[in-house]
Design a protein around this motif. Structure first.
Motif, PDB file in Angstrom:
ATOM      1  N   ILE A   1       0.838  -1.325   0.070  1.00  0.00           N
ATOM      2  CA  ILE A   1      -0.144  -0.097  -0.101  1.00  0.00           C
ATOM      3  C   ILE A   1       1.041   1.260   0.137  1.00  0.00           C
ATOM      4  CG2 ILE A   1      -1.496   1.168   1.349  1.00  0.00           C
ATOM      5  CD1 ILE A   1      -2.803  -1.337   2.397  1.00  0.00           C
ATOM      6  N   PRO A   2       0.609   2.284  -1.022  1.00  0.00           N
ATOM      7  CA  PRO A   2       1.552   3.413  -0.808  1.00  0.00           C
ATOM      8  C   PRO A   2       1.398   4.290   0.021  1.00  0.00           C
ATOM      9  CG  PRO A   2      -0.301   3.286  -2.529  1.00  0.00           C
ATOM     10  CD  PRO A   2      -0.192   1.939  -2.197  1.00  0.00           C
ATOM     11  N   LEU A   3       2.217   4.790   0.660  1.00  0.00           N
ATOM     12  CA  LEU A   3       2.176   5.920   1.821  1.00  0.00           C
ATOM     13  C   LEU A   3       2.241   7.316   1.269  1.00  0.00           C
ATOM     14  CD1 LEU A   3       4.067   3.869   4.653  1.00  0.00           C
ATOM     15  CD2 LEU A   3       1.402   3.963   4.245  1.00  0.00           C
ATOM     16  N   TYR A   4       1.783   8.125   1.955  1.00  0.00           N
ATOM     17  CA  TYR A   4       1.928   9.674   1.595  1.00  0.00           C
ATOM     18  C   TYR A   4       2.103  10.454   2.663  1.00  0.00           C
ATOM     19  CZ  TYR A   4      -0.102   8.030  -2.893  1.00  0.00           C
ATOM     20  OH  TYR A   4      -0.269   7.352  -4.007  1.00  0.00           O
ATOM     21  N   ASP A   5       2.899  11.687   2.866  1.00  0.00           N
ATOM     22  CA  ASP A   5       3.054  12.382   3.816  1.00  0.00           C
ATOM     23  C   ASP A   5       1.865  13.444   4.064  1.00  0.00           C
ATOM     24  OD1 ASP A   5       3.188  14.252   2.107  1.00  0.00           O
ATOM     25  OD2 ASP A   5       5.517  14.296   2.087  1.00  0.00           O
ATOM     26  N   ASN A   6       1.934  14.230   5.024  1.00  0.00           N
ATOM     27  CA  ASN A   6       0.922  15.227   5.140  1.00  0.00           C
ATOM     28  C   ASN A   6       0.492  16.266   4.041  1.00  0.00           C
ATOM     29  OD1 ASN A   6       0.412  14.053   7.766  1.00  0.00           O
ATOM     30  ND2 ASN A   6       1.683  15.427   8.618  1.00  0.00           N
ATOM     31  N   ASP A   7       1.398  16.145   3.072  1.00  0.00           N
ATOM     32  CA  ASP A   7       1.266  17.128   1.973  1.00  0.00           C
ATOM     33  C   ASP A   7       0.905  16.340   0.966  1.00  0.00           C
ATOM     34  OD1 ASP A   7       1.991  19.399   3.423  1.00  0.00           O
ATOM     35  OD2 ASP A   7       4.137  18.836   3.176  1.00  0.00           O
ATOM     36  N   GLY A   8       0.683  15.288   0.824  1.00  0.00           N
ATOM     37  CA  GLY A   8       0.148  14.425  -0.164  1.00  0.00           C
ATOM     38  C   GLY A   8       1.314  13.700  -1.076  1.00  0.00           C
ATOM     39  N   ASN A   9       2.445  13.754  -0.513  1.00  0.00           N
ATOM     40  CA  ASN A   9       3.650  13.271  -1.377  1.00  0.00           C
ATOM     41  C   ASN A   9       3.902  11.984  -1.286  1.00  0.00           C
ATOM     42  OD1 ASN A   9       4.250  16.031  -2.481  1.00  0.00           O
ATOM     43  ND2 ASN A   9       5.042  16.703  -0.592  1.00  0.00           N
ATOM     44  N   PRO A  10       4.236  11.274  -2.002  1.00  0.00           N
ATOM     45  CA  PRO A  10       4.550   9.726  -1.987  1.00  0.00           C
ATOM     46  C   PRO A  10       5.761   9.546  -0.805  1.00  0.00           C
ATOM     47  CG  PRO A  10       4.759  10.386  -4.228  1.00  0.00           C
ATOM     48  CD  PRO A  10       4.526  11.479  -3.572  1.00  0.00           C
ATOM     49  N   ALA A  11       5.402   8.668   0.378  1.00  0.00           N
ATOM     50  CA  ALA A  11       6.535   8.616   1.470  1.00  0.00           C
ATOM     51  C   ALA A  11       6.613   6.979   1.684  1.00  0.00           C
ATOM     52  CB  ALA A  11       5.922   8.912   2.449  1.00  0.00           C
TER      53      ALA A  11
ATOM     54  N   SER B   1     -13.158  -7.424   7.555  1.00  0.00           N
ATOM     55  CA  SER B   1     -12.570  -6.075   7.695  1.00  0.00           C
ATOM     56  C   SER B   1     -11.229  -5.988   8.440  1.00  0.00           C
ATOM     57  CB  SER B   1     -13.596  -5.073   8.418  1.00  0.00           C
ATOM     58  OG  SER B   1     -12.972  -3.846   8.176  1.00  0.00           O
ATOM     59  N   THR B   2     -10.224  -5.641   7.641  1.00  0.00           N
ATOM     60  CA  THR B   2      -8.830  -5.456   8.178  1.00  0.00           C
ATOM     61  C   THR B   2      -8.478  -4.004   8.235  1.00  0.00           C
ATOM     62  OG1 THR B   2      -8.113  -7.638   7.100  1.00  0.00           O
ATOM     63  CG2 THR B   2      -6.289  -5.933   7.740  1.00  0.00           C
ATOM     64  N   THR B   3      -7.870  -3.306   9.485  1.00  0.00           N
ATOM     65  CA  THR B   3      -7.593  -2.003   9.608  1.00  0.00           C
ATOM     66  C   THR B   3      -6.120  -1.866   9.534  1.00  0.00           C
ATOM     67  OG1 THR B   3      -9.641  -1.659  11.035  1.00  0.00           O
ATOM     68  CG2 THR B   3      -7.807  -0.021  11.314  1.00  0.00           C
ATOM     69  N   ILE B   4      -5.677  -0.971   8.764  1.00  0.00           N
ATOM     70  CA  ILE B   4      -4.274  -0.726   8.627  1.00  0.00           C
ATOM     71  C   ILE B   4      -3.789   0.956   8.942  1.00  0.00           C
ATOM     72  CG2 ILE B   4      -2.374  -0.773   6.849  1.00  0.00           C
ATOM     73  CD1 ILE B   4      -4.581  -2.497   5.228  1.00  0.00           C
ATOM     74  N   GLN B   5      -2.974   0.890  10.037  1.00  0.00           N
ATOM     75  CA  GLN B   5      -2.577   2.454  10.090  1.00  0.00           C
ATOM     76  C   GLN B   5      -1.771   2.622   9.302  1.00  0.00           C
ATOM     77  OE1 GLN B   5      -4.991   2.429  13.195  1.00  0.00           O
ATOM     78  NE2 GLN B   5      -3.787   4.196  12.690  1.00  0.00           N
ATOM     79  N   LEU B   6      -2.155   3.859   8.509  1.00  0.00           N
ATOM     80  CA  LEU B   6      -1.041   4.394   7.323  1.00  0.00           C
ATOM     81  C   LEU B   6      -0.071   5.379   7.945  1.00  0.00           C
ATOM     82  CD1 LEU B   6      -3.750   4.909   4.520  1.00  0.00           C
ATOM     83  CD2 LEU B   6      -2.130   3.029   4.827  1.00  0.00           C
ATOM     84  N   GLN B   7      -0.681   6.242   9.020  1.00  0.00           N
ATOM     85  CA  GLN B   7       0.215   7.088   9.585  1.00  0.00           C
ATOM     86  C   GLN B   7      -0.579   7.387  10.808  1.00  0.00           C
ATOM     87  OE1 GLN B   7       0.269   9.728   5.984  1.00  0.00           O
ATOM     88  NE2 GLN B   7      -0.297  11.495   7.556  1.00  0.00           N
ATOM     89  N   GLU B   8      -0.038   8.319  11.632  1.00  0.00           N
ATOM     90  CA  GLU B   8      -0.824   8.707  12.677  1.00  0.00           C
ATOM     91  C   GLU B   8      -1.985   9.480  12.473  1.00  0.00           C
ATOM     92  OE1 GLU B   8      -0.158  11.453  16.966  1.00  0.00           O
ATOM     93  OE2 GLU B   8       1.504  11.230  15.713  1.00  0.00           O
ATOM     94  N   GLY B   9      -3.329   9.089  12.915  1.00  0.00           N
ATOM     95  CA  GLY B   9      -4.389   9.671  12.566  1.00  0.00           C
ATOM     96  C   GLY B   9      -5.011   9.134  11.350  1.00  0.00           C
ATOM     97  N   VAL B  10      -4.412   8.480  10.671  1.00  0.00           N
ATOM     98  CA  VAL B  10      -5.114   7.976   9.152  1.00  0.00           C
ATOM     99  C   VAL B  10      -4.874   6.588   9.239  1.00  0.00           C
ATOM    100  CG1 VAL B  10      -4.618   8.094   6.813  1.00  0.00           C
ATOM    101  CG2 VAL B  10      -3.832  10.102   8.294  1.00  0.00           C
ATOM    102  N   GLU B  11      -6.156   5.928   8.942  1.00  0.00           N
ATOM    103  CA  GLU B  11      -6.374   4.664   8.821  1.00  0.00           C
ATOM    104  C   GLU B  11      -7.213   4.241   7.494  1.00  0.00           C
ATOM    105  OE1 GLU B  11      -8.040   3.174  12.582  1.00  0.00           O
ATOM    106  OE2 GLU B  11      -9.969   3.307  11.667  1.00  0.00           O
ATOM    107  N   GLN B  12      -6.613   2.737   7.231  1.00  0.00           N
ATOM    108  CA  GLN B  12      -7.611   2.337   5.879  1.00  0.00           C
ATOM    109  C   GLN B  12      -8.164   0.897   6.473  1.00  0.00           C
ATOM    110  OE1 GLN B  12      -5.177   1.992   2.606  1.00  0.00           O
ATOM    111  NE2 GLN B  12      -6.700   0.892   1.547  1.00  0.00           N
TER     112      GLN B  12
END
Length: 251
Positions: free
Chosen positions: A131-141, A174-185
């Protein structure tokens, strides 16, 4: 067929060619605090050729998968699929376990069990994906490796398009994935596969995957439906129908 037991395995023969049609329907809704919801829909359609190049004595099958034609429609515009003409070579075992590919896939497919099955038997499998991750500005991380746990059930048997098929019910809780702090999928999936167990080939498949990404003030919901149907089979062992005129495929 009550009480019948079967073994699910691919039985490809050198020279066998299968042509499949795949349809991918994606619907997305974005909800942001203080704004009206935004929705979008895209439809990808393509036909693929699976040509068996060889089968080793231990049962490993080498298959060339070529995208014959395809389009993608979005926002009332239709464009040709950029990957038309691309060929990917895969080597897989009889149980569907992929040993190697000519390109790196962002996912892996679960294998069939090796034991015989009867109606209502179930088994589990893992599917690994990136799963691709992104920073708070929407840039690939970077990317995050995720393992989804699927349950499969032999639901019964159906005669479909000239094939005796095993009806395989597919579910991923249903599987929950933590993408970053405060953001989950959250991801879940359900579907049905018709597998021609006598000829050892996929005949049809319908799978629906739902995802929901939540972040402070924003929710992005996506539903993806993938429909696969076998259009034509030629060469090799034959069986089933031989052409599209007799018509009426994640796994």
């Amino acid at each position: 067929m009550v009480g019948e037991t079967i073994t699910l395995e691919y039985k490809m023969l050198e020279g066998e060619t299968l042509r499949y049609k795949t349809e991918v329907i994606s619907e997305q809704t974005i909800k942001e605090d203080g704004k009206p919801p935004e929705s979008g829909r895209s439809v990808l359609e393509m036909t693929m050729i699976q040509a068996v190049k060889g089968v080793s004595p231990d049962g490993l099958m080498t298959v060339d998968v070529t995208i014959q034609e395809g389009t993608i429609s979005k926002d009332n515009q239709t464009a040709p699929l950029p990957s038309v003409g691309q060929t990917i070579q895969i080597v897989m075992k009889k149980n569907g376990d992929i040993v190697r590919t000519s390109v790196e896939f962002p996912f892996s497919q679960p294998a069939f069990p090796e034991n015989q099955l009867k109606v209502n038997d179930n088994w589990t499998g893992e599917s690994k994906m990136e799963i691709p991750l992104y920073d708070n500005d929407g840039n690939p991380a970077g990317k995050k490796d995720v393992t989804l746990h699927y349950t499969y059930t032999l639901g019964g048997f159906e005669h479909v398009s000239g094939y005796d098929t095993a009806v395989i019910k597919v579910s991923c809780p249903s599987t929950t994935i933590q993408l970053q702090e405060g953001v989950e999928q959250k991801i879940n999936a359900t579907g049905t596969t018709n597998f021609g167990y006598r000829q050892g080939r996929l005949v049809a498949s319908k799978v629906e995957t739902s995802t929901e990404i939540t972040a402070p003030g924003t929710t992005v919901s996506t539903r993806i439906r993938v429909n696969v149907v076998l259009l034509e089979a030629s060469g090799g062992s034959g069986g089933g129908f031989s052409g599209p005129e007799e018509q009426f495929i994640i796994r």
